[in-house]
Scaffold this motif. Structure first.
Motif, PDB file in Angstrom:
ATOM      1  N   ASP A   1      -3.291  -4.463   1.864  1.00 19.06           N
ATOM      2  CA  ASP A   1      -3.507  -3.021   1.712  1.00 19.06           C
ATOM      3  C   ASP A   1      -3.286  -2.352   3.054  1.00 19.06           C
ATOM      4  O   ASP A   1      -3.075  -3.016   4.078  1.00 19.06           O
ATOM      5  N   GLY A   2      -3.366  -1.020   3.056  1.00 16.17           N
ATOM      6  CA  GLY A   2      -3.057  -0.275   4.265  1.00 16.17           C
ATOM      7  C   GLY A   2      -3.987  -0.574   5.415  1.00 16.17           C
ATOM      8  O   GLY A   2      -3.551  -0.758   6.560  1.00 16.17           O
ATOM      9  N   ALA A   3      -5.291  -0.612   5.155  1.00 14.03           N
ATOM     10  CA  ALA A   3      -6.232  -0.899   6.231  1.00 14.03           C
ATOM     11  C   ALA A   3      -5.983  -2.282   6.820  1.00 14.03           C
ATOM     12  O   ALA A   3      -6.108  -2.480   8.042  1.00 14.03           O
ATOM     13  N   SER A   4      -5.595  -3.239   5.976  1.00 17.85           N
ATOM     14  CA  SER A   4      -5.251  -4.576   6.489  1.00 17.85           C
ATOM     15  C   SER A   4      -4.084  -4.495   7.464  1.00 17.85           C
ATOM     16  O   SER A   4      -4.080  -5.166   8.502  1.00 17.85           O
TER      17      SER A   4
ATOM     18  N   GLY B   1       6.190   0.011  -5.271  1.00 20.01           N
ATOM     19  CA  GLY B   1       6.354   1.043  -6.281  1.00 20.01           C
ATOM     20  C   GLY B   1       5.034   1.445  -6.930  1.00 20.01           C
ATOM     21  O   GLY B   1       5.017   2.212  -7.884  1.00 20.01           O
ATOM     22  N   GLY B   2       3.925   0.913  -6.411  1.00 21.18           N
ATOM     23  CA  GLY B   2       2.615   1.211  -6.972  1.00 21.18           C
ATOM     24  C   GLY B   2       2.144   0.188  -7.985  1.00 21.18           C
ATOM     25  O   GLY B   2       1.199   0.448  -8.723  1.00 21.18           O
ATOM     26  N   TYR B   3       2.756  -0.985  -7.989  1.00 18.09           N
ATOM     27  CA  TYR B   3       2.456  -1.966  -9.034  1.00 18.09           C
ATOM     28  C   TYR B   3       1.479  -3.049  -8.619  1.00 18.09           C
ATOM     29  O   TYR B   3       0.651  -3.469  -9.424  1.00 18.09           O
ATOM     30  N   LEU B   4       1.580  -3.527  -7.397  1.00 16.36           N
ATOM     31  CA  LEU B   4       0.693  -4.596  -6.940  1.00 16.36           C
ATOM     32  C   LEU B   4       0.323  -4.346  -5.483  1.00 16.36           C
ATOM     33  O   LEU B   4       1.104  -3.766  -4.730  1.00 16.36           O
ATOM     34  N   PRO B   5      -0.872  -4.790  -5.069  1.00 18.96           N
ATOM     35  CA  PRO B   5      -1.274  -4.572  -3.672  1.00 18.96           C
ATOM     36  C   PRO B   5      -0.465  -5.430  -2.714  1.00 18.96           C
ATOM     37  O   PRO B   5      -0.299  -6.638  -2.915  1.00 18.96           O
ATOM     38  N   LEU B   6       0.041  -4.797  -1.662  1.00 18.09           N
ATOM     39  CA  LEU B   6       0.814  -5.488  -0.633  1.00 18.09           C
ATOM     40  C   LEU B   6       0.892  -4.578   0.581  1.00 18.09           C
ATOM     41  O   LEU B   6       1.008  -3.363   0.446  1.00 18.09           O
ATOM     42  N   SER B   7       0.809  -5.162   1.759  1.00 24.00           N
ATOM     43  CA  SER B   7       1.089  -4.418   2.987  1.00 24.00           C
ATOM     44  C   SER B   7       1.818  -5.334   3.943  1.00 24.00           C
ATOM     45  O   SER B   7       1.816  -6.563   3.785  1.00 24.00           O
TER      46      SER B   7
ATOM     47  N   ILE C   1       2.081   3.938   6.160  1.00 26.52           N
ATOM     48  CA  ILE C   1       1.467   3.466   4.926  1.00 26.52           C
ATOM     49  C   ILE C   1       1.619   4.494   3.819  1.00 26.52           C
ATOM     50  O   ILE C   1       1.969   4.169   2.682  1.00 26.52           O
ATOM     51  N   ALA C   2       1.380   5.764   4.131  1.00 27.53           N
ATOM     52  CA  ALA C   2       1.466   6.834   3.132  1.00 27.53           C
ATOM     53  C   ALA C   2       2.839   7.475   3.065  1.00 27.53           C
ATOM     54  O   ALA C   2       3.265   7.918   1.991  1.00 27.53           O
ATOM     55  N   VAL C   3       3.547   7.534   4.194  1.00 25.50           N
ATOM     56  CA  VAL C   3       4.780   8.346   4.238  1.00 25.50           C
ATOM     57  C   VAL C   3       6.055   7.528   4.129  1.00 25.50           C
ATOM     58  O   VAL C   3       7.152   8.098   4.082  1.00 25.50           O
ATOM     59  N   GLY C   4       5.953   6.198   4.085  1.00 25.46           N
ATOM     60  CA  GLY C   4       7.151   5.382   3.974  1.00 25.46           C
ATOM     61  C   GLY C   4       7.779   5.434   2.594  1.00 25.46           C
ATOM     62  O   GLY C   4       7.220   5.971   1.645  1.00 25.46           O
ATOM     63  N   PHE C   5       8.990   4.907   2.495  1.00 25.97           N
ATOM     64  CA  PHE C   5       9.724   4.759   1.237  1.00 25.97           C
ATOM     65  C   PHE C   5      10.023   6.105   0.574  1.00 25.97           C
ATOM     66  O   PHE C   5       9.790   6.309  -0.612  1.00 25.97           O
ATOM     67  N   GLY C   6      10.542   7.021   1.396  1.00 32.29           N
ATOM     68  CA  GLY C   6      11.132   8.245   0.863  1.00 32.29           C
ATOM     69  C   GLY C   6      10.236   9.446   0.749  1.00 32.29           C
ATOM     70  O   GLY C   6      10.707  10.530   0.391  1.00 32.29           O
ATOM     71  N   ARG C   7       8.961   9.330   1.052  1.00 34.91           N
ATOM     72  CA  ARG C   7       8.049  10.454   0.838  1.00 34.91           C
ATOM     73  C   ARG C   7       8.426  11.680   1.672  1.00 34.91           C
ATOM     74  O   ARG C   7       8.253  12.820   1.231  1.00 34.91           O
ATOM     75  N   THR C   8       8.917  11.461   2.873  1.00 36.36           N
ATOM     76  CA  THR C   8       9.193  12.599   3.758  1.00 36.36           C
ATOM     77  C   THR C   8      10.655  13.050   3.716  1.00 36.36           C
ATOM     78  O   THR C   8      11.043  13.923   4.479  1.00 36.36           O
TER      79      THR C   8
ATOM     80  N   CYS D   1       3.570  -0.051  10.108  1.00 34.31           N
ATOM     81  CA  CYS D   1       2.664  -0.486   9.048  1.00 34.31           C
ATOM     82  C   CYS D   1       3.128   0.133   7.738  1.00 34.31           C
ATOM     83  O   CYS D   1       3.302   1.353   7.648  1.00 34.31           O
ATOM     84  N   LEU D   2       3.307  -0.693   6.716  1.00 32.01           N
ATOM     85  CA  LEU D   2       3.767  -0.240   5.407  1.00 32.01           C
ATOM     86  C   LEU D   2       2.843  -0.771   4.316  1.00 32.01           C
ATOM     87  O   LEU D   2       2.350  -1.892   4.398  1.00 32.01           O
ATOM     88  N   SER D   3       2.627   0.056   3.297  1.00 28.75           N
ATOM     89  CA  SER D   3       1.869  -0.364   2.119  1.00 28.75           C
ATOM     90  C   SER D   3       2.134   0.645   1.014  1.00 28.75           C
ATOM     91  O   SER D   3       3.259   1.134   0.893  1.00 28.75           O
ATOM     92  N   LYS D   4       1.146   0.973   0.204  1.00 29.55           N
ATOM     93  CA  LYS D   4       1.233   1.956  -0.878  1.00 29.55           C
ATOM     94  C   LYS D   4       2.528   1.814  -1.680  1.00 29.55           C
ATOM     95  O   LYS D   4       2.630   0.984  -2.550  1.00 29.55           O
TER      96      LYS D   4
END
Length: 441
Positions: free
Chosen positions: A113-116, A290-296, A255-262, A283-286
């Motif tokens: 997860d992101g905190a990890s 694609g929102g399917y399984l926890p991973l960071s 963590i929040a802004v990666g993968f196209g958000r911005t 740091c990447l997560s979320k």
């Protein structure tokens, strides 16, 4: 299948929900979700809610997305999990290779997860300087109003009082630099000029304290928990220059802004070049799955990696998680990246963002600081209602919409799959929600 009321009552009896004062659910009921489809969530009684916040910013391509789902099913028939200490597997190798090619950073270390991810990056930076015979470099800096997670290390670089203050005696404190949040600029001062001024303040602090500083951790372009605070990309470039000049690490928390958000695959790219031109760690997560399984994951440079490559076990990075590099999660992440490769996701998002921007500009409502960065649109509502966030969340549900305001900040961070009708529903339901909530002033 249980109906709404049955599931609601059972959840209240058995589940302690996150980021929640549970007593508030006496007045604001939980929403029992039975299934998802595209941009929509459906409760146990069949009512639909457009997911305007991507289920806490994780869902990229919609719920029940066939390609991601099929990838997970296929992997399930091969290998569900194996520990990554002493073992490896194809999904984690392929994902690491792809992320390295996209970011320019060489090695990937996985968490859940992101905190990890934040904890991993902070520990790596600290340990790097120890291995480089500079053990005095133990301190970190972050931006004012920053948010990097809620484990103890992450709270040490977080600057949101409601999350941090209670645990202050447990936390290694950091120093906060002036935020380049463009809402804080002086009257008549451009976002770019304000970014330069904040970067000058950063340099002044780093110049005085660099011998004890390990790293500067930053949310690139958008500070989410600060109320979608947005700033000019020039600040990232100047921050990189300062960190290089005074020999401290720069950790990009995407963590929040990666993968196209911005609007770009990674926010750092808007400061020029690849991620590796700006950051020593990312740091990447979320959205990574694609929102399917926890991973960071934390990716870092070969220079950092080599500092741990030694005969002595103690010089290695001995951090671990039981589900590090889980094959199912990695397969979901690979399918997510393939969706970017196979279609013009960023181009389509630009068109959606333009429509959302035009719509919010047309609102005849008391709004301030209307702003947008890629697929994140936000504004403040001029309301004296002390319960604005809670009331507007409840009102939005009545209009078939999932909104989760931060204070008086309303934001849209929807999945990338919205069609014209869904954009219209998002815009109109938000307007109806605000009209209803503002009337409560």
């Amino acid at each position: 299948m249980s109906g709404n009321q049955d599931l609601l009552q059972r959840s209240l009896q058995a589940v302690w929900h996150p980021c929640t004062q549970m007593k508030h659910h006496e007045r604001t009921p939980l929403l029992p979700v039975a299934r998802g489809e595209g941009a929509w969530l459906f409760d146990s009684d069949g009512k639909g809610y457009l997911d305007a916040v991507s289920s806490w910013w994780v869902n990229l391509f919609g719920h029940n997305q066939p390609a991601i789902k099929d990838a997970i099913k296929a992997q399930l028939d091969q290998l569900e999990h194996v520990m990554l200490a002493g073992f490896t597997h194809a999904p984690v190798v392929e994902l690491s290779e792809k992320l390295s090619a996209l970011t320019g950073l060489g090695h990937a270390f996985y968490g859940s997860d992101g905190a990890s991810a934040t904890e991993i990056a902070l520990k790596m930076s600290f340990h790097y300087w120890r291995n480089h015979d500079q053990p005095q470099k133990t301190r970190f800096i972050s931006l004012q109003n920053s948010y990097h997670g809620e484990t103890l290390g992450a709270l040490g670089v977080t600057d949101v009082a409601i999350f941090k203050d209670t645990y202050a005696p447990l936390i290694c404190q950091s120093a906060q630099m002036p935020s380049p949040d463009s809402r804080l600029a002086e009257a008549g001062e451009s976002a770019e000029a304000f970014a330069v001024r904040c970067a000058q303040a950063l340099e002044a602090y780093v110049a005085e304290h660099h011998t004890e500083l390990a790293a500067f951790i930053i949310e690139p372009l958008v500070q989410g928990a600060a109320g979608m605070a947005m700033y000019h990309p020039l600040y990232l470039r100047r921050a990189r220059e300062v960190c290089s000049r005074y020999d401290i690490h720069l950790i990009a928390d995407e963590i929040a802004v990666g993968f196209g958000r911005t609007g770009t695959l990674f926010a750092c790219e808007q400061a020029g070049g690849k991620v590796s031109d700006i950051a020593d760690f990312i740091c990447l997560s979320k959205g990574i799955t694609g929102g399917y399984l926890p991973l960071s994951v934390v990716l870092t440079s070969d220079k950092v990696y080599q500092a741990f490559y030694h005969e002595q076990t103690g010089k290695g990075f001995l951090h671990s998680h039981s589900y590090t590099g889980n094959p199912l999660a990695c397969s979901a992440a690979l399918a997510t990246l393939q969706l970017f490769e196979r279609s013009d996701v960023l181009g389509n998002n630009q068109q959606t963002a333009q429509q959302l921007w035009a719509a919010v500009q047309a609102y005849d409502l008391p709004l301030k600081h209307i702003r947008q960065r890629g697929m994140i649109t936000a504004f403040e509502v001029d309301s004296v209602n002390s319960q604005f966030a809670r009331d507007s969340y409840a009102a939005a549900l009545r209009h078939g919409l999932l909104l989760r305001p931060i204070g008086n900040t309303v934001y849209w961070m929807p999945p990338y799959c919205l069609d014209a009708a869904e954009i219209d529903h998002l815009v109109q339901a938000t307007k109806a929600t605000l009209v209803e909530t503002i009337a409560c002033n």
